[in-house]
Design an enzyme around this catalytic site. Sequence first.
Site, PDB file in Angstrom:
ATOM      1  CD  GLU A  79      26.424 -34.180  -7.004  1.00  0.00           C
ATOM      2  OE1 GLU A  79      26.041 -34.747  -8.048  1.00  0.00           O
ATOM      3  OE2 GLU A  79      25.988 -33.087  -6.633  1.00  0.00           O
ATOM      4  CD  GLU A 116      28.143 -33.764 -12.082  1.00  0.00           C
ATOM      5  OE1 GLU A 116      29.394 -33.734 -12.103  1.00  0.00           O
ATOM      6  OE2 GLU A 116      27.486 -34.453 -11.277  1.00  0.00           O
TER       7      GLU A 116
END
Length: 256
Positions: free
Chosen positions: A115, A135
């Site tokens: 990210e 995640e």
Amino acid sequence: MTEAPAVLYHKEGPVAWVTLNRPQVLNAYNLAMRDELYQTLEAVRDDPEVRGAVLCGAGERAFCAGADLTEFGTAPSQAIARAVRWERDVWGLFLSLEVPVVAALHGYVLGSGVEMALLCDLRIASEDAIFGLPETALGMIPAAGGTQTLPRTVGISPALELLLTNQRWTAQEARERGLVHRVVPRAELLDQVRRTLAGILSGGREALALAKRALLNGMDIPLGEALDMEARLASSLLIRKGSAGVPGRPKTSTGR
Ligand code: COA
């Protein structure tokens, strides 16, 4: 014994080098790193001598192996966690930087590592880089913009693959899907990044900042408005350079 800084900062001429510095835990992103990164990015933003920046990871094994799993669930409450995030919007700060930012990616690039890289303008990876978003496998979703920045970068289909399947992409696969711009031998990574930035910085500071703003802001508005914005920015640059503006550009109203 005092803890080593979680983020290192130095300048090479006009280039700011920001190094994630928790190599003993593969540069896992923890609260200390968040706070130091925030301060460091403010320094990058506010230093008029800085014309470009690099984000890289210390140590041999990782750019960043994601959020620090030992800190999960340690925030005192959801409300406090949200307030802190509001005060220290690291991701917003990344996006607000006017100078070009290059991510130098090696080893594990997981979770918030991916990210953060997506919040940079260019991503150069070494051949050993491994990309993944673990995640959902951990019962969470990416929270550093990944669900939005990834599809904007690679398109929906590959983004869903990375997001939902817990697959790992090699550097070459990341290159083929458009996640990284270039793959280089490990030993050459930092030099290639230096050379890339030197090439970029031969352009004008304002032109780079405005081109970046036009592209990033334009992605989220209809094409007609985006073209008008581009014309305004181009005119403002010419005016500042002492010229009369962009000649004869018709006002667009495609609404797309
Ligand atoms: N948070 C906290 N510590 C982490 C970490 C993370 N995200 N990733 C790695 N570490 C630590 C390990 O606990 C280990 O610490 P130790 O030496 O004190 O035991 C050290 O970094 C080295 O990692 P290790 O797991 O021993 O290396 P490996 O080569 O066997 O495996 C990974 C590397 C990246 C596959 C593995 O560490 C891993 O799966 N990490 C978690 C990735 C992840 O799920 N990130 C969260 C995304 S939301």
